[in-house]
Design an enzyme around this catalytic site. Sequence first.
Site: not given
Length: 283
Positions: A14, A16, A226
């Site tokens: 991922d 961001d 995240d």
Amino acid sequence: MSSLPERVRLVIFDLDGVIYRGLEPIEGARELVAAVHAARVAVRFATNNSMVAREGYVVRLDGMGIATAVEEIVTSTSATIEHLRRHAPNVRSVLAIGADGMEAELRDAGLSVVMAGDPSMAGHAGGPLDRRFDAVVVGLDPDLDYRRLAVAMRAVSDGARFIATNADTRYPTAEGFLPGAGSIVAALATASGVTPEVIGKPSPAMFHAILEASGVPGTEAIVIGDNPDADVAGAHRAGCAAILVLTGVADAGLAAELEGERRPEAIAADPAAVLALLETRLS
């Protein structure tokens, strides 16, 4: 937690919250990506953002000292294109709701694209459109208006395949949140009465597209994310293991309470801890 694969041939990051936070790179991310590249393991960076073309992410990452290539970037638009190429090759004409980056990627893929905000649609009042479309592709459009939604509704009602690049309810900004592509998708689904095909995370379609294009089975891939609801759940739906890194959405308290498909195979405090988990598995 179940175990991570002993042999890893593909790492899907991922962006961001894993590689950068806002405009700032996360400490250790550059070294982590460099180590995976050095091991000659395939790398993909996967984002639900449909507004920026893949080249834009290459430039952004390069500015953070992270070398990559367009082929390693997967946006929800490029995943949509790959999904169509493999599972709906007859889709050639597309009506699109989205930003310039999405339009550019669709056109570069050889699709015939008309944007819902095109001047040719200015007189639409609910009647038949001048042409039929194979699919309506919806992403985040910051200039969305009622007419664009009405045009897309008519195209879907006339039989166009309804595809959502992603269904994110909110879009993060430096100052807070704005409505995400999912808010537009929900409005069109309500108006048309048609349920869309969703490509972006946590739908497994994005990860399936990556696996199919790379030729790597899910059992030899790891997703680093995240967000338990998007990255971890999406990875598991596609048959991949996941490492949750605590530099974005989730903290240690939340991570300890995760269950079911939201529970990762491993939890890492930061990119350096991710590398420690991966280094004996890279091949």
